[in-house]
Design a protein around this motif. Structure first.
Motif: not given
Length: 342
Positions: A127-136
């Motif tokens: 989920d952390h990687r998904t969050w990074i892909a979304q916002y960065l």
């Protein structure tokens, strides 16, 4: 307020394989990471607020541009509705709010909407990687005046000062919506961040602000060749021209570099060169084989990140080598080269 407009994809969102795999997950991530303690509280007027202000008082009616200004209300004969959780506090450092602009006259057509969250990136690695892909994502530009965050016309993220960290993890403010202008999104983001930090008891003595325009914007292209994607030597994939990919790339000195490739080939590479942006990767597995390398470049803590699962075996000669080449190429660009301490 100053700003500019950059190219965007049709919806300003990720597309193709990366989008299909991530977008549904992002909603789950947000709900899990930021809404758990506010379940059942998010309803209109859940938290007391004046009718002319929204998101714990951060945004005032008929103030500025975008969804708060007079133009949208007058042009579309619209009205605004907001839903808020209680504001963040020292004991509960998270919260959410939503703002919707809706036409009057019984059409009930939403003109635009904004979703905001104060909290931390998810603890779970996937989920952390998904969050990074979304916002960065590469479609977002670095915020002006050294602020540690990014903004595009449909999303924005700001890493808050270390005083707002919780259990060693950074707190952030995020926005998702369809405002269409990175400068407007950035202004809303910073105003909300200052208000949320004050409520949470971690506000700096001087509020966060920016006065400079967005002078550097990301580029959006359809790659003709699948070598040197995002202009980075060694980032090469085994796909023909007709694969229909779109690449988004932005390089902002030593602060930040992002390469996002959306479509049948999916890739995401990030370099961060500030302590607060680097803190976003805390807790993820590290090492070249895991897509996360840290160096010290001229005294700067620098993070090189690549989503390990994104390429799906399409890297040339292999996925790990593509990441290693990304690290080497960007290190050379920012003056780190092989002299950086790992």
């Amino acid at each position: 307020m100053t700003g500019g407009n950059g190219e965007r994809n049709e919806n300003g969102k990720q597309t193709g394989h990366l989008r299909r795999r991530r977008r549904g997950t992002v909603a789950v991530v947000a709900a899990t990471a930021l809404l758990a303690t506010t379940a059942g509280l998010r309803a209109t007027d859940t938290w007391p607020f004046r009718g002319d202000s929204h998101c714990w008082g951060a945004w005032q009616e008929r103030e500025g541009e975008g969804p708060l200004g007079d133009r949208i209300l007058d042009r579309d004969d619209a009205e605004r509705f907001s839903e808020e959780s209680p504001p963040p506090t020292t004991d509960r450092p998270e919260g959410t709010c939503e703002l919707t602009v809706r036409e009057r006259g019984g059409t009930e057509r939403d003109v635009l909407s904004l979703s905001a969250a104060y909290g931390r990136p998810p603890a779970d690695a996937r989920d952390h990687r998904t969050w990074i892909a979304q916002y960065l994502h590469g479609s977002a530009a670095a915020l002006p005046d050294g602020l540690d965050g990014v903004a595009s016309g449909d999303r924005a993220m700001l890493v808050l000062p270390a005083a707002c960290d919780v259990d060693g993890r950074p707190s952030t403010v995020t926005l998702d919506g369809g405002v269409g202008d990175e400068a407007v999104m950035a202004r809303l983001l910073v105003d909300l961040a200052n208000t949320a930090m004050e409520k949470a008891g971690c506000a700096p003595d001087t509020p966060l602000s920016f006065t400079s325009p967005f002078t550097e914007l990301p580029q959006r292209e359809t790659p003709v060749f699948y070598s040197r994607l995002c202009g980075i030597p060694g980032v090469e994939f085994d796909r023909p021209v007709e694969a229909g990919n779109t690449e988004f790339t932005g390089a902002y000195g030593t602060r930040l570099q992002i390469c996002s490739v959306d479509g049948r080939v999916a890739a995401h590479y990030v370099m961060t060169g500030t302590p607060r942006l680097g803190a976003l990767f805390a807790g993820l597995p590290e090492g070249p084989g895991r897509g996360l390398v840290r160096k010290t470049c001229d005294g700067r803590p620098t993070v090189f990140y690549g989503e390990a699962d994104a390429l799906g075996g399409t890297g040339v000669p292999d996925d790990q080598t593509v990441f290693t080449r990304f690290v080497a190429s960007v290190s050379k660009r920012i003056g780190c080269d092989d002299g950086g301490r790992r």
